[in-house]
Design an enzyme around this catalytic site. Sequence first.
Site: not given
Length: 302
Positions: A72, A75
């Site tokens: 991700c 993230c």
Amino acid sequence: MSGAVDLSVLAERADAQRRAANAPASQAPADGAPAGGAADAVIDVTDATFQTEVIDRSARQLVVVDLWATWCGPCKQLSPLLESMAQAAGGQWVLAKVDVDANPGIAQAFGVQSVPMVVAIAAGQPVAAFNGVQPQAQIQGWLDEILAKVGGALTGAPAPEGQPEEPEEDPRMVAAEELLNSGDIDGALAAYRAVAEAEPNNLEAASVVRNLEFVNRAQGHDPGIVETAAPGDVDAQLAAADVLLLGQRPEEAFERILATVRTTTGDDRDRARTRLLELFELFDPAEPFVVSARRKLAAALY
């Protein structure tokens, strides 16, 4: 978080994993991971350690769960920011990092559909959440608002290693939980109500009361009411909404009551409005389906 979040499942899974591995409750962290000790501001959490590091800890200290994944991109922007904020928070809250791919049990419990997802836990219950990358000022405002609401109900960060821990669990809560575990729902509800009335800031007791009252009522309905409820029958429509919500269909449940609000007047309309507001209390107010239903309710009323 889609529907009610049942975190007890994780506690059961963690116990099973610990027994299978014949390991202590607190496991050693992976190489390069934070130590996970009581004084740490950032901890790595797994399915096996969730009960101890998140649920149990949240009785004393606000726990902010960072649900992330290695693949991700966002993230990688959000997680370092949260880590820095946690280190600077002076123990007001702790950041619990969860790799959703490595810990599917936690991801399932929170109904994760995308990452990053951040959930605040206090007194064993989710109290707020957001998705995606947010500016630091906005996150800080979110945290400040949560702490203003729940801080008084928390006992503070765990004591440093070597110092005595906070007092043991409230015996009233322990007794109420034992009643619940034994299947005495009415007795448990009465016990939790007594605690909630005596301590209005006890979030755990208040939350359990709301959920038990709802489950008690919803389980008393014939599931067939969803199909047989007449459009003008307010009691039947409210019962159908309960059954839908118990079946993890909150949008449909809310729409049933909204339709009743739109087509009734006087006491019937007020009863429907009151019930809808009560059901909202079972969820994080930031849930998209709660926000949407609140807007529809306002439009229906005004």
